[in-house]
Design an enzyme around this catalytic site. Structure first.
Site, PDB file in Angstrom:
ATOM      1  N   GLU A  92       0.795  -1.224   0.000  1.00  0.00           N
ATOM      2  CA  GLU A  92       0.000   0.000   0.000  1.00  0.00           C
ATOM      3  C   GLU A  92       0.830   1.278   0.000  1.00  0.00           C
ATOM      4  O   GLU A  92       0.405   2.289  -0.571  1.00  0.00           O
ATOM      5  CB  GLU A  92      -0.934   0.013   1.235  1.00  0.00           C
TER       6      GLU A  92
ATOM      7  N   SER B 282     -49.930 -21.041  -7.378  1.00  0.00           N
ATOM      8  CA  SER B 282     -50.710 -22.131  -6.783  1.00  0.00           C
ATOM      9  C   SER B 282     -50.262 -22.494  -5.379  1.00  0.00           C
ATOM     10  O   SER B 282     -50.958 -23.242  -4.684  1.00  0.00           O
ATOM     11  CB  SER B 282     -50.636 -23.371  -7.677  1.00  0.00           C
TER      12      SER B 282
END
Length: 661
Positions: A97, A363
């Protein structure tokens, strides 16, 4: 001559025009810059107090047997301090980083220039030049919007942080607040989540894996894709070696040592359940900031079985038939959620379809129609005609436009005849059908229309499962719930679920008649694919217009489950039907999941005892049965229906039986 000499001297002492212009530009630029800085400073957030880490408290979610499901938040004790930085993790994070972290002043001019040149060459943004200090400034105070003003604020805040804190303190603040995926905020929480150990004990390889997550936490999380996470960790190891933070032998050893990731949660899909539970935890422990331990109703083994079954169903073209998403929820007889899968992939789409997706049940709604009809006096042996019908401009059709003529209600249910279901609802009274569905657990809005009997009004899978519980557990209603207890880390009990016996909403006679119908649907009807060898399975399929939604709702022994498959955008599937994918997913789930036994109420309701006068009374003699037909047998139109708080089917039935004697 004297006048000429003085004029030359005057011109010689005067500042050249270009220099005066430059001076004015510098002054103006300085004033403008000062004004911009003052403006930005006034818009900066409050910098008066920065905590080492946000004290939100960690919530540990356990399943019903005490196994860890997930962790949310960050433990108040899991804070990395500047004077005790985990060396391996710090080296890995800095290598990937911000390799010049300890030498720059908050802004890495070399890194920024390199990133700028790379982006110019590529014609797009391919590299970022933000330092750890800048990332911390953004995480602490700023939004993620990409504007010049926000970037300028970020620079100012980075400079302020560098002035206010030491480098080690800045790194500690960063490690405590960055996201590592899988719900883990902060390095300590991530270390315990992925490896079940504190960050101080991380190996070089484990530290590299965590550092690799920072680029894209969800994409590289080992719980989602272990191979991708390993490849990313190897990249970090190479960077650690290239920057001199580890030796070649350490690099080789770390790359060749298998990394064992803790299961930490029952499985990645438990995130849907965890998210749902966390909204309830906040209500049960309002304002509490400490660590919490929440015991839930989930069964880790059932959860894994549910995820496996749904993944299999959506991945099999013969099962999915064009359905790209699905959901599965399973409840025990008391309403406790044993398993919940809210979709195909939690990492890609954390939207919980089991709880929040409202779809037409088709249904799968018919059991409420038939239960209401049986309360009104019909029986499974009564004959109706399966043929095209119409009510004004509305003409419902059977699936495939197939009709069979005269048939019993048992066969009509098993074959899922729409024509017969509509006739039954009209004969019984749609108002009574609505009240029956409400009584059993349907909370979503319903309308008194012809389409009610065909499941035209939307429900959620969790809601439908809740409403099916009385069919399984002996006729008692039960609200779905997920939390058994909430206590503090010190052991103080904040909430404990109190088991309550649900209200009796179906009489034993109705239960036996409905059981006959559910059995027929699984034995020779549309739900045949839900059968599990050697086990008693009951249930009903559901399919909506254009095959947009496919359902199966049913139970085996003491576990009810609902499966939905379809598409998020409501588009039609190829040919998804409830009897294909959902029924098979149900069977696969039930075959692998721990299934609790049926409750005592359900066992007692199976058959009436000859010495039970109440049970015998609830089974009226043959002459008391009304004749079938399209005319309402027990009119329950809205104007004639009793208020909902008076809609007691047992009392109503006893009253009618008494009048017949």
């Amino acid at each position: 001559m004297a006048r000429t000499h003085r004029s030359a001297r005057s011109r010689k002492g005067r500042m050249p025009v270009w220099l005066r212009v430059l001076t004015l530009l510098v002054i103006a630029g300085g004033l403008l810059t000062t004004g911009v800085i003052v403006h930005l400073a006034r818009t900066l957030p409050d910098l008066s107090a920065i905590e080492p880490a946000p004290h939100t408290g960690e919530t540990v979610l356990l399943d019903r047997d005490g196994r860890t499901i997930a962790r949310r938040g960050q433990s108040t004790s899991a804070v990395i301090m500047a004077d005790a930085l985990p060396q391996n993790l710090a080296d890995a994070v800095l290598a990937v980083e911000d390799r010049r972290f300890y030498s720059h002043f908050g802004i890495d001019l070399i890194g920024t220039t390199r990133a700028l040149m790379a982006n110019i060459r590529a014609g797009r943004v391919v590299q970022g030049g933000s330092t750890i200090t800048q990332q911390l400034a953004k995480n602490l105070f700023l939004s993620s919007e990409r504007t010049y003003e926000r970037k300028a604020q970020e620079v100012l805040l980075a400079l302020w942080l560098e002035h206010r804190f030491t480098k080690d303190e800045i790194l500690a603040l960063y490690l405590n607040r960055v996201y590592f995926g899988a719900g883990a905020w902060g390095a300590e929480a991530a270390s315990r989540r992925y490896f079940s150990k504190p960050a101080d004990d991380l190996s070089i390889g484990e530290a590299a894996l965590l550092a690799g997550l920072l680029k894209a936490p969800s994409r590289y999380a080992p719980t989602n894709d272990s191979r991708r996470a390993s490849v990313r960790a190897t990249v970090v190891l190479d960077l650690m070696y290239a920057t001199g933070r580890i030796s070649q032998s350490e690099r080789i050893d770390a790359a060749s040592t298998p990394i064992r990731v803790s299961r930490g949660s029952s499985s990645p899909g438990a995130g849907w359940f965890a998210d749902w539970v966390m909204t309830q935890v906040r209500e049960l422990a309002p304002g509490y900031q400490g660590d919490l331990i929440v015991r839930t109703t989930l069964d880790v083994d059932a959860q894994r079985a549910a995820e496996t079954a749904l993944t299999q169903g959506l991945g099999n073209p013969d099962w999915a038939r064009g359905a790209g998403e699905g959901a599965l929820v399973a409840l025990d007889s008391q309403g406790g959620v044993r398993a919940m899968v809210g979709g195909h992939d939690y990492a890609q789409a954390p939207f919980n379809r089991a709880v929040n997706a409202r779809r037409q049940p088709g249904s799968a709604f018919k059991p409420f129609v038939y239960a209401a009809a049986f309360e009104g006096g019909l029986s499974p042996e009564d004959i109706f005609v399966d043929a095209p019908i119409s009510y004004g401009d509305w003409a419902p059709q059977n699936y495939g436009d197939r009709y069979e003529g005269e048939m019993t209600l048992e066969r009509a249910f098993a074959r899922s005849s729409n024509a017969v279901a509509v006739q039954v609802a009209e004969a019984t009274g749609r108002g009574w059908v609505m009240r029956t569905a409400r009584r059993m657990g349907i909370d979503s809005p319903l309308e008194n229309t012809h389409a009610l009997s065909l499941g035209a009004y939307e429900v959620t899978p969790l809601e439908l499962g809740q409403a099916y519980l009385p069919f399984m557990n002996g006729g008692r209603s039960a609200d779905a719930y997920a939390i058994l207890s909430v206590r503090t880390a010190e052991g103080d009990m904040l909430f404990e679920h109190e088991p309550l016996q649900g209200e009796r909403v179906l009489a034993d006679r109705i239960l036996r008649q409905m059981d006959q119908l559910f059995d027929a649907a699984v034995s020779y009807g549309t739900a045949r694919s839900a059968r599990v060898d050697g086990r008693l399975v009951r249930g009903k399929t559901g399919t909506t217009n254009d095959n947009r939604d496919a359902w199966f709702a049913g139970w085996m022994d003491g576990l009810t489950a609902v499966v939905w498959m379809g598409n998020d955008d409501y588009s039609a599937t190829t040919d998804a039907v409830g009897g294909a994918g959902p029924a098979r997913v149900f069977a696969a789930f039930m075959s692998a999941a721990p299934v609790p036994p049926r409750g005592l109420d359900a066992v007692l309701a199976d058959a009436p005892r000859s010495d039970d006068p109440i049970a015998n009374l609830l089974s009226p003699p043959p002459q008391a049965q009304p004749l079938p037909g399209p005319e309402p047998l027990n009119p329950q139109d809205p104007a004639d229906a009793p208020p909902e708080d008076e809609a007691d089917p047992i009392a109503d039935l006893l009253g009618r039986l008494g009048g017949a004697q």
